[in-house]
Design an enzyme around this catalytic site. Structure first.
Site, mmCIF file in Angstrom:
data_model
loop_
_atom_site.group_PDB
_atom_site.id
_atom_site.type_symbol
_atom_site.label_atom_id
_atom_site.label_comp_id
_atom_site.label_asym_id
_atom_site.label_seq_id
_atom_site.Cartn_x
_atom_site.Cartn_y
_atom_site.Cartn_z
ATOM 1 N N ASP A 108 4.391 24.164 20.517
ATOM 2 C CA ASP A 108 5.857 24.140 20.517
ATOM 3 C C ASP A 108 6.424 25.524 20.229
ATOM 4 O OD1 ASP A 108 5.580 24.291 17.727
ATOM 5 O OD2 ASP A 108 5.369 22.108 17.665
ATOM 6 N N LYS B 291 11.412 21.957 22.492
ATOM 7 C CA LYS B 291 12.672 21.794 23.200
ATOM 8 C C LYS B 291 12.750 22.688 24.441
ATOM 9 C CE LYS B 291 17.278 21.442 21.695
ATOM 10 N NZ LYS B 291 18.325 21.522 20.733
ATOM 11 N N MET C 224 13.789 25.490 6.695
ATOM 12 C CA MET C 224 14.720 24.623 7.428
ATOM 13 C C MET C 224 16.061 24.477 6.705
ATOM 14 S SD MET C 224 12.053 21.655 8.616
ATOM 15 C CE MET C 224 11.228 21.471 7.040
HETATM 16 N N1 SAH Z 1 4.556 24.656 9.195
HETATM 17 C C1 SAH Z 1 5.511 25.730 9.181
HETATM 18 C C2 SAH Z 1 6.873 25.251 8.754
HETATM 19 C C3 SAH Z 1 7.486 24.264 9.687
HETATM 20 S S1 SAH Z 1 9.110 23.866 9.259
HETATM 21 C C4 SAH Z 1 5.020 26.847 8.279
HETATM 22 O O1 SAH Z 1 4.062 26.685 7.539
HETATM 23 O O2 SAH Z 1 5.583 27.940 8.376
HETATM 24 C C5 SAH Z 1 10.031 24.990 10.248
HETATM 25 C C6 SAH Z 1 10.691 26.028 9.383
HETATM 26 O O3 SAH Z 1 9.781 27.044 9.050
HETATM 27 C C7 SAH Z 1 11.843 26.740 10.012
HETATM 28 O O4 SAH Z 1 13.030 26.002 9.966
HETATM 29 C C8 SAH Z 1 11.941 27.965 9.152
HETATM 30 O O5 SAH Z 1 12.543 27.689 7.911
HETATM 31 C C9 SAH Z 1 10.481 28.245 8.877
HETATM 32 N N2 SAH Z 1 9.912 29.237 9.802
HETATM 33 C C10 SAH Z 1 8.832 29.108 10.573
HETATM 34 N N3 SAH Z 1 8.567 30.241 11.244
HETATM 35 C C11 SAH Z 1 9.504 31.125 10.872
HETATM 36 C C12 SAH Z 1 9.769 32.484 11.192
HETATM 37 N N4 SAH Z 1 9.017 33.173 12.047
HETATM 38 N N5 SAH Z 1 10.831 33.084 10.612
HETATM 39 C C13 SAH Z 1 11.607 32.423 9.752
HETATM 40 N N6 SAH Z 1 11.398 31.153 9.423
HETATM 41 C C14 SAH Z 1 10.363 30.499 9.953
#
Ligand code: SAH
Length: 516
Positions: free
Chosen positions: A36, A58, A173
């Site tokens: 995704d 999406k 998020m």
């Molecule tokens: N499993 C992922 C988190 C999934 S929830 C992890 O461990 O990072 C999705 C959220 O992760 C987003 O809404 C944001 O808050 C954060 N996120 C993921 N990648 C990001 C990035 N490159 N920059 C900023 N926030 C990020």
């Protein structure tokens, strides 16, 4: 049929190099990749060329696939006997719903592995110069979801406990809820002066950081028009950014740079861009292949059969060297049979490729277009000498013409052919339209022509127009001329026609346009 296997893999926060070695191995061996938005499209370059790629995120015309459907998809694919990788942003166990996927696999008796990833909760702050703990300021941190609607947030987050439970609070998020989150934290006892940072698209070219305090961060986020995805960091650790910000200081930070040359030739350019903090985006529009036509093969065989006769072997590219040696091996020609020949190499990389094979070029022209070779040859070559010119099928004929004009017998062989390729990349047109590609590099005229054609094939109606606001960097004047003739505005041409000089010119241009 034997059941397949599913790897549930953390892809890291965005920079495609922030995947684990184990995760990369799983990617390389899988038959199907299910991915995704947060797992960057460039990572997919490591998948097998014929691996099926299934995007479950999406799209403009489609909503994200429902989690239940993704769970079922993984099961179905594994039941077909396939090795499947489910790539997820960050770490799969951190708000990644990996438990649900694993659960259904388990129920269906399918073997799976969970391969952890670097979570954005820690990596994104680090890329903004904010280590989440600090000896004096924070000896613990929490990772909290900011996703839920306010009433649900009140149910699932015990603000009275969470607010002061750890020194640092990291919210994922949470961009849309930043006002509510700050309010709750102040209400439950954090000082309104507590430093807060939001980092958008951390580790990628779009990385952007907004810093404030609990009392004003909401306004600052609005003013900066910061959008998800972003990580929110609350606590004194945010102050470290004042001294530790490091990514933003790199000369090509913020630049996503399209590489159009053949993948086999791109590694040097990729490494240099990466080193300078740019984000290289591979979109190879050419690939090199072995010639296939019988006449071409016969010509090569014939030319090599008289190895002893050559006075000169003239190589004009790294590819030329590599394919030349391929054919020596193929027709079982020992290189020592060229005992009389001197070697000429155009450009330092060509000479280096020769050196790697134990041959030190006798002649290495100063200037790097084929004409330069002629100048340096004039007093070294005599009429009636025999020269072999192993080259690609698109090579210009200037060199051989000039040699012949001087009485030299030039034998040209097409040791490789260059063909157009159109990478399966559905994102590029959209990224171009959104201004997410900042620079395009062209290293030959064919990369220009082929990119425009590839974009047309991907549905871009007027490719030249789509590239109008993008910096166009060409390796030399001939490539630049082709670009201009095709309606592009060339903004970068180095004075030496090498990859090093091209990258330096990109840095200079960036400095200039940034105004420092
Ligand atoms: N499993 C992922 C988190 C999934 S929830 C992890 O461990 O990072 C999705 C959220 O992760 C987003 O809404 C944001 O808050 C954060 N996120 C993921 N990648 C990001 C990035 N490159 N920059 C900023 N926030 C990020």
């Amino acid at each position: 049929m034997e059941k397949g296997k599913v790897y549930l893999v953390g892809a890291g926060p965005g920079d495609p190099k922030l995947i684990t070695v184990r995760g990369l191995e799983a990617l390389k061996r899988s038959d199907v990749v299910v991915f995704d938005r947060l797992a960057g499209p460039q990572l997919l370059n490591h998948a097998k060329p014929d691996a099926e790629r299934i995007y479950v995120g999406k799209l403009p015309d489609r909503h994200t696939m429902k989690q239940e459907d993704i769970n079922q998809l993984l099961v179905d694919l594994a039941l077909q006997g396939k090795t499947v990788i489910r790539l997820k942003g960050g770490d799969p166990t951190v708000f990644g719903r990996v438990g649900e996927e694993a659960d259904l696999l388990q129920k269906n008796g399918i073997i799976y592995e969970i391969i952890p990833g670097i979570t954005s909760a820690i990596a994104v702050p680090a890329y903004a110069g904010i280590p989440v703990t600090h000896r004096d300021w924070a000896s613990s941190f929490s990772v909290i979801t900011g996703h839920e609607s306010p009433d649900k947030l009140d149910h699932s987050i015990y603000w009275d406990k969470v607010t002061n439970a750890t020194g640092t609070l990291v919210f994922l998020m949470g961009v849309a809820k930043i006002a509510y989150i700050s309010e709750q934290l102040i209400k439950h006892g954090r000082s309104p002066e507590t430093p807060v940072a939001l980092v958008q698209w951390g580790t990628r070219a779009e990385q952007k950081t907004v810093v404030g305090t609990l009392s004003d961060i909401d306004e600052r986020v609005k003013a900066a028009n910061l959008k998800p995805p972003a990580v929110i960091i609350v606590g004194d650790v945010v102050r470290q950014r004042e001294t530790l910000s490091w990514v933003e200081k790199k000369p090509l930070f913020g630049q996503r740079i399209l590489i159009t040359r053949a993948r086999s030739q791109a590694s040097d350019l990729l490494a240099k861009i990466d080193d300078l903090g740019g984000e290289a985006y591979e979109f190879p529009v050419i690939e090199t292949k072995l010639p296939e036509q019988a006449e071409q093969l016969q010509a090569i065989e014939r030319a090599l059969s008289q190895a002893e006769a050559y006075d000169w072997i003239m190589l004009t590219s790294v590819n030329g060297v590599e394919y030349f040696f391929h054919w020596l091996d193929h027709y079982e020609v020992d290189v020592r049979r060229f005992h009389k020949a001197k070697f000429a190499a155009v450009g330092p990389k060509t000479a280096e490729a020769l050196r790697a094979r134990g041959i030190r070029a006798d002649l290495m022209p100063e200037s790097f277009i084929a004409e330069g070779l002629l100048d340096s040859l004039k007093d070294k070559i005599s009429p009636n000498q025999l020269a072999l010119l192993p080259r690609g099928d698109l090579a210009r004929e200037t060199l051989s013409k000039e040699l012949r004009a001087q009485g030299v017998q030039a034998v040209e062989i097409d040791v490789y052919q260059t063909v157009m390729s159109v990478p399966k990349d559905l994102w590029l047109p959209e990224m171009l339209a959104n201004g997410e590609i900042h620079v395009i590099t062209f290293t030959s005229s064919s990369t220009v022509i082929n990119l425009l054609e590839a974009l047309r094939q991907l549905g871009v109606r007027n490719p030249a127009e789509a590239l109008q606001n993008i910096e166009i960097a060409c390796i030399g004047p001939i490539t630049a001329k082709t670009a201009e003739e095709n309606g592009l505005t060339v903004t970068v041409v180095p004075d030496k026609y090498t990859i090093d000089a091209l990258v330096e010119a990109l840095v200079d241009r960036r400095r200039m346009t940034k105004g420092d």
